[in-house]
Design a protein around this motif. Structure first.
Motif, short mmCIF file in Angstrom:
data_model
loop_
_atom_site.label_atom_id
_atom_site.label_comp_id
_atom_site.label_asym_id
_atom_site.label_seq_id
_atom_site.Cartn_x
_atom_site.Cartn_y
_atom_site.Cartn_z
N LEU A 1 6.40 -7.20 -0.87
CA LEU A 1 5.57 -6.17 -0.25
C LEU A 1 4.99 -6.61 1.09
CD1 LEU A 1 3.69 -4.47 -3.21
CD2 LEU A 1 5.94 -4.03 -2.24
N HIS A 2 4.73 -7.88 1.25
CA HIS A 2 4.17 -8.40 2.50
C HIS A 2 5.02 -7.99 3.70
CE1 HIS A 2 1.97 -11.14 5.06
NE2 HIS A 2 3.03 -11.87 5.30
N TYR A 3 6.35 -8.04 3.53
CA TYR A 3 7.26 -7.74 4.64
C TYR A 3 7.81 -6.32 4.60
CZ TYR A 3 7.11 -12.78 5.15
OH TYR A 3 6.67 -14.07 5.32
N LEU A 4 7.42 -5.56 3.59
CA LEU A 4 7.87 -4.18 3.47
C LEU A 4 6.78 -3.18 3.85
CD1 LEU A 4 9.98 -2.06 2.60
CD2 LEU A 4 9.12 -2.32 0.25
N VAL A 5 5.60 -3.36 3.26
CA VAL A 5 4.53 -2.39 3.47
C VAL A 5 4.02 -2.42 4.90
CG1 VAL A 5 2.20 -1.73 2.76
CG2 VAL A 5 3.86 -2.48 1.04
N THR A 6 3.83 -3.60 5.46
CA THR A 6 3.25 -3.70 6.81
C THR A 6 4.09 -2.97 7.85
OG1 THR A 6 2.31 -5.84 6.17
CG2 THR A 6 2.28 -5.28 8.52
N PRO A 7 5.41 -3.18 7.92
CA PRO A 7 6.20 -2.41 8.89
C PRO A 7 6.13 -0.90 8.63
CG PRO A 7 7.47 -4.27 8.09
CD PRO A 7 6.24 -4.18 7.23
N GLY B 1 -4.59 -10.99 4.47
CA GLY B 1 -5.00 -10.43 5.75
C GLY B 1 -4.18 -9.21 6.13
N TRP B 2 -2.86 -9.31 6.04
CA TRP B 2 -2.00 -8.17 6.38
C TRP B 2 -2.23 -7.00 5.41
CZ3 TRP B 2 3.65 -9.52 8.18
CH2 TRP B 2 3.57 -10.33 9.33
N SER B 3 -2.47 -7.32 4.14
CA SER B 3 -2.68 -6.22 3.18
C SER B 3 -3.98 -5.48 3.48
CB SER B 3 -2.68 -6.76 1.74
OG SER B 3 -3.79 -7.60 1.50
N LEU B 4 -5.02 -6.21 3.92
CA LEU B 4 -6.25 -5.54 4.31
C LEU B 4 -6.04 -4.70 5.56
CD1 LEU B 4 -9.24 -4.96 3.99
CD2 LEU B 4 -9.72 -7.05 5.31
N TRP B 5 -5.25 -5.22 6.50
CA TRP B 5 -4.93 -4.44 7.71
C TRP B 5 -4.23 -3.13 7.30
CZ3 TRP B 5 -0.49 -2.39 9.66
CH2 TRP B 5 -0.56 -1.88 10.96
N CYS B 6 -3.31 -3.21 6.37
CA CYS B 6 -2.62 -2.01 5.89
C CYS B 6 -3.60 -1.02 5.28
CB CYS B 6 -1.55 -2.38 4.86
SG CYS B 6 -0.11 -3.24 5.54
N ALA B 7 -4.56 -1.54 4.51
CA ALA B 7 -5.55 -0.67 3.88
C ALA B 7 -6.40 0.03 4.92
CB ALA B 7 -6.42 -1.48 2.93
#
Length: 237
Positions: free
Chosen positions: A88-94, A173-179
């Protein structure tokens, strides 16, 4: 009296998709190279990991062993957390970047800048404070290695480019940015709740898989929160 034609107001140009791809690639390639070049000396990284654990015990935050033990040996839990961590780290962010580009172009550039700034700052942690993840200390199970037979990740290295880049956790960090980005897109309260559930679950996953200390997650979240507040949270100019 001579009437002058009204002045035409030109709309501010929006982001161009191919230029944005070039910018992101131009950022990620050096980032990965620098991260790869970070120290691979295990001795100081192990020492730093023990320091982090000492602080966690002092603060009552040393939850890694318990979460890891709860997941290890439970096949479904090992597989689920491993796929979450590795995929998910490399899927959700893009996908969130694309969503912002499509539906909130006025926010997209500021949000992208916040993500890049936080990620670049994280390199300072990797270079100056290399930290081993829990899985490199006795008593922890690397669940990604245990599930390598069903995934695409290697059997000897679940962290990827650098095993000693645990502090801060940019998975969190990236997951919080996505949120934060998804919350800006959301129209309903329940959508925002689902968005912020993503970094919460990601924090549990990175700790349960023994890939990060809880303080790694706190540092990654704080870094992104500060970057978002400074760069994306301000009104457009």
């Amino acid at each position: 009296m001579v009437l002058e034609a009204p002045t035409r107001i030109e709309a501010a140009p929006g982001p161009v998709w191919w230029r944005e791809i070039l910018i992101i690639v131009a950022f990620l390639v050096p980032y990965d190279l620098i991260r790869m070049a970070a120290s691979d000396d295990r001795a100081p990284a192990i020492a730093h990991a023990r320091e982090v654990l000492t602080w966690e015990r002092y603060l009552g935050l040393d939850v890694e062993a318990g979460l890891n033990a709860a997941v290890a040996g439970e096949r479904w839990a090992e597989v689920a957390t491993s796929f979450w961590y590795a995929g998910l780290h490399y899927l959700v962010t893009p996908l969130v970047l694309v969503a912002l580009f499509r539906w909130r172009p006025e926010l997209y550039r500021r949000a992208r800048l916040a993500l890049m700034a936080a990620t670049a700052t994280a390199l300072i942690g990797y270079l100056t404070f290399p930290t081993a993840p829990p899985r490199m200390l006795p008593g922890y199970v690397d669940t990604l290695i245990a599930t390598a037979d069903v995934g695409w990740w290697p059997q000897h290295d679940s962290a990827g480019l650098n095993q000693l880049a645990a502090m801060p956790s940019m998975h969190v960090g990236w997951s919080l940015w996505c949120a934060l980005a998804l919350a800006a897109l959301a129209r309903h309260r329940w959508q925002r709740l689902v968005a912020f559930a993503y970094p919460v679950v990601t924090t549990v996953v990175v700790v349960a898989t023994a890939n990060h200390w809880l303080l790694d997650a706190v540092a990654g979240a704080a870094l992104v929160a500060a970057s978002w507040a400074a760069l994306a949270g301000r009104p457009p100019t």
